[in-house]
Write a protein that holds these residues in place. Structure first.
Motif: not given
Length: 570
Positions: A15-21, A191-197, A200-206, A250-255
């Motif tokens: 989801g970002f540069y530095g996410d879980r390797f 669907a891509g917006h849900v996956l992109e982070c 965060q779509a599976t309980g992270g930052n929830y 996640q759908l509400l994130y940055e929209t």
């Protein structure tokens, strides 16, 4: 292994540069996939990569991804999983070449393609961009990715495409969609917006994290169908959860409002329907699409100047008086000619009365300095702070010695005619295919098309309580603006939320927003209100305008605020 053509299983591993390797290996080995995507880019990342490229022209891509492929390129090929990532950053051609070299060293024949044309820095004068830019990149759509996959690419590397294009591109190639399939494209974008982070779509930052085991959430998967509908899920046995709540967050994130603009399609977020099909399975359908706008967004990154920070620790009694003394003494000690263009003081009252530890008895007074001249935020600034040591408030000390100051970046968005951007797919055999812009475009419809409010809730007894007991929230950054989405967990809660959480109430609950332009959008299908807080983050995350520069915790601050809530909801 033959896979059902009617369903395309697309996973995410970053989801970002530095996410879980380890996520790439986890996703490749955890269950069946057709495509594995990875989002490595953000506004701040583009600045980091631009500074890398300044030091060494052979850099400018996400080097983490190349290391992940050293471990997993053969595994992906063995399992028949195609890889689509935006890790190319500012140098997708070079990363593609490095991947070919890697494959050759490992004795693999891997078809690698890349997408380019987003880098507009060489054309800055022609396009009227300001001087002093480090990067200028257009947000491309998914048809370049699709062209690469249709030509047999097993790995596709892009530069700055929209995050959702990493999922929409494979779906376009798999189902054969054209630019006219607006509803299907819109569904894939959602669907891509849900996956992109990622997680965060599976309980992270929830917001309601205590309801699930989110110690190590798995990464999400979208099962895409030919009509653009999808089911969001995850590999069995992985942590976290996929629920209507985690997907809503996640759908509400940055929209923002109902129309989610993109280069391929404008997705109508107010048409999204969510339904829980079973454990860790949430169906998304009903998404309608409209023609995209005629322009592409361009992210502009430049150096804004230099900044420094000094944090004074104030302990015990008379905190406000101690802070006032520091400010007066510091300004008196700093010669007017040496003063930075901006000095910002922030007092964080982290102290507790009658505290059992010294740290719990202490508050933090943060001084942030900015100036185009590094010298004005360097030695003289630190000297003025340190020299107060034995002449200041009782208990004077700093969290750390002042440093020399560092450069900071500024992000801004611009827009260019989509026809002016040379979107190009570079195929595995080296052929270059021009990817045309959307043939039909449309200016966004009038924003005044606001949906109707739901019926007002009936009157009843209320109790003063935190908003977070009845509502979730997710927040983030878009340049200098903050996005804040809030959703209710029931229809009764939605009726109350829609009538209660107005712009005026938000400004009351979050005093930092009192003087800012705030826009509210209603999304009834998601039982949500989405706010755009213009200017809260100054010149963007790299400028470090506030202590939470990406507004990641803004939603949690709002949820902690107390207001009168109907007892029936508590």
């Amino acid at each position: 292994m033959a896979r059902e053509r009617s369903v395309l299983r697309v996973g995410n591993a970053s989801g970002f540069y530095g996410d879980r390797f380890a996520a790439v290996r986890e996703m490749l080995t955890g269950g069946p996939l057709d495509v594995l995507t990875g989002d490595y880019l953000a506004e701040l990342t583009m600045l980091i990569l631009a500074r890398d490229r300044l030091k060494d022209p052979s850099l400018g891509y996400a080097r983490t991804f190349l290391r992940q492929m050293e471990e997993c390129l053969g595994l992906a090929q063995e399992r028949g999983v195609r890889i689509v990532v935006n890790a190319g950053g500012l140098n997708p051609a070079l990363l593609a070449a490095e991947l070919r070299n890697l494959a050759q060293r490992q004795g693999l024949a891997v078809a690698v393609a890349h997408v380019e044309g987003d880098d507009l820095l060489p054309r800055r004068s022609e396009l009227g961009f300001p001087e002093g830019l480090l990067a200028a990149n257009a947000y491309l759509g998914g048809f370049g990715v699709a062209a690469c996959l249709a030509a047999g690419a097993e790995v596709v590397v892009t530069g700055r495409v929209t995050d959702a294009a990493l999922v929409a591109g494979p779906a376009i190639a798999h189902f054969g969609w054209t630019a006219a399939d607006l509803d299907a494209l819109a569904g894939a974008v959602v669907a891509g917006h849900v996956l992109e982070c990622g997680a965060q779509a599976t309980g992270g930052n929830y917001a309601f994290f205590r309801e699930h085991d989110v110690t190590r959430p798995g990464f999400p998967i979208a099962e895409l169908h030919a009509d653009g509908s999808s089911v969001i899920t995850k590999h069995p046995g992985t942590g976290g959860a996929v629920t209507a709540g985690t997907v809503t967050a996640q759908l509400l994130y940055e929209t923002g409002g109902a129309r989610y603009l993109g280069p391929d399609v404008t997705a109508r977020l107010d048409t999204v329907r969510l339904a829980e099909e079973g454990p860790d399975r949430v169906r998304i359908d009903g998404v309608r699409g409209e023609a995209p706008p005629p322009t592409l967004k361009v992210g502009l990154n430049r150096l804004g100047g230099h900044r420094n920070e000094v944090v004074f620790v104030l302990t015990g009694l008379d905190i406000e008086a101690k802070a006032d003394l520091v400010r007066r003494q510091f300004l008196d000690a700093l010669p007017p000619a040496a003063r930075p263009a901006e000095l910002r003081w922030t007092l964080a009252r982290t102290d507790h009365p009658d505290a059992g530890t010294e740290e719990a008895a202490s508050a933090l007074l943060r001084l942030t300095a900015r100036d185009p001249d590094q010298a004005k935020v360097g030695r003289e600034l630190g000297k003025a702070a340190v020299e107060l040591g034995l002449a200041g408030y009782p208990g004077f000390h700093l969290t750390a010695p002042p440093g020399p100051g560092a450069p900071y970046g500024v992000f801004a968005a611009a827009y260019v005619d989509a026809k002016a951007v040379e979107h190009t797919a570079v195929l595995p055999d080296g052929r270059r295919i021009a990817v045309p812009p959307a043939p039909v475009t449309s200016r966004p419809a009038n924003a005044s098309e606001a949906p109707k409010l739901p019926d007002a809730p009936s009157a009843g007894p209320t109790r003063r309580a935190p908003l977070g007991l009845v509502a979730g929230a997710r927040s983030g950054d878009k340049g200098g603006d903050a996005n804040l989405g809030v959703w209710a967990r029931s229809e009764a809660g939605w009726r109350w939320l829609a009538h209660t959480l107005t712009v005026d109430k938000l400004r009351e609950l979050l005093p930092e927003t009192a003087d800012l332009p705030v826009t509210r959008h209603l999304l009834p299908n998601l039982r949500a209100v989405n706010f755009t807080l213009t200017g809260l983050l100054g010149e963007g995350v790299a400028a470090q305008h506030r202590f939470d520069p990406q507004a990641k915790a803004l939603g949690e601050w709002l949820r902690s605020r107390h207001l009168d809530i109907p007892e029936a909801l508590l």
